[in-house]
Design an enzyme around this catalytic site. Structure first.
Site: not given
Length: 335
Positions: A175, A192, A140
């Site tokens: 994330h 993702s 990410c």
């Protein structure tokens, strides 16, 4: 802290959010970073396969099967998107997202490109160019840098880092995506394991709407959103020596009411708009740019962080974090 290992890879021992490298631990499962550039050196390569054997249910046999195969299919190399002058911004962003998705998510447990958040933008753009040449799977944080690089030529699109800290079954997960703003609407680019935790089209009227969209997606995986970090708009100058401001606002979601969160996000939106009118520091001269080179192609010393970025703290903690229900204990849903 980071514990050095043999070769060019380091593993994270514990979480240090202030250093901006929390992505090196995912739900309590550490992963490695290739710090030796490309092509990958032998020590990093062997360590990657040993790590796969540990984290994959059939890792040992799977690794031997793949490494011993002589007829592996050739993986197509995605083409960097190009556009006609009349192509609308939403369609350009969709093409960029398709390119990022076509590179595929990196499930090996070894991040191939080293991203140091304290590096100047020009050095990070060198890494992004390397990503397009090598066309390797990415994680990410790499997708955020690549997204900035691919949108530099779109002055009507403002970009900002948007990261999340969630909790599931006692473990924390991290994330990050690249928030985008254009034409009065917000969206996001990224990658993702989960389809609904990366790309968001330009259709969200406010930053609050965008954050709530991600929070709803996390709820679908029984993850509780604990913290949101939002950076400032990133310069469109690929030669800028500015550092990306990753954490202009740090919001503890579980400490804020919905209305307080909305006010904080509205204030951050105003702060981002104010930055548009501020002049950026001058870019380095051509000779200085050449002397910088690619951080992946040769030895380099780390760049010292000039100053601690001012962060916007949330309100005082109201309630203690509750542990997830026991029936989910021992099972981790990694997002």
């Amino acid at each position: 802290m980071l514990r050095p290992t043999v070769g060019s890879v380091e593993e994270r021992d514990e979480e240090q959010e202030d250093e901006g490298e929390e992505e090196l631990r995912d739900g309590g499962v550490p992963f490695f970073v290739n710090r030796g550039g490309l092509p990958v050196d032998e020590e990093t390569w062997e360590r990657m396969w040993r790590h796969v054997a540990r984290i994959h249910p059939n890792g040992d046999s799977l690794g031997k099967e793949i490494r011993g195969a002589t007829d592996l299919p050739k993986i197509p190399i995605p083409s960097v998107p190009t556009y006609q002058p009349t192509t609308a911004i939403p369609q350009r962003l969709e093409a960029i997202q398709k390119y990022i998705r076509d590179l595929q998510y990196n499930h090996t447990g070894t991040q191939f490109f080293e991203i140091k958040k304290s590096r100047p933008l020009t050095a990070l753009m060198d890494i992004a160019k390397e990503m397009t040449r090598e066309a390797l799977p990415i994680k990410c944080l790499e997708a955020v840098i690549l997204g900035i690089y691919l949108t530099n030529s779109m002055p009507g699109v403002e970009r900002f880092p948007l990261s999340f800290k969630t909790q599931f079954s006692g473990n924390h997960f991290y994330h990050i995506v690249l928030g985008v703003h254009s034409g009065g609407r917000f969206g996001a680019l990224g990658i993702s394991r989960r389809e609904d935790l990366m790309f968001k089209p330009l259709e969200f009227r406010t930053l609050m709407d965008l954050v709530q969209e991600f929070e709803g997606a996390y709820r679908g995986y029984w993850h509780t959103l604990r913290k949101v970090k939002i950076g400032q708009y990133v310069s469109h100058d690929p030669h800028s020596v500015e550092q990306i401001e990753w954490k202009h606002s740090v919001l503890d979601v579980d400490k804020l009411s919905k209305e307080e969160l909305r006010r904080e996000l509205e204030r951050h939106t105003r702060d981002m708009r104010l930055k548009i009118g501020k002049p950026a520091p001058p870019s380095p001269t051509k000779d200085r740019r050449n002397s910088m080179g690619s951080p992946l192609r040769g030895p380099s010393s780390p760049i010292r962080r000039i100053s601690r970025i001012e962060r916007r703290p949330s309100a005082e903690k109201k309630v203690l974090e509750q542990k997830p229900s026991g029936d989910m204990g021992g099972y981790q849903i990694r997002v």
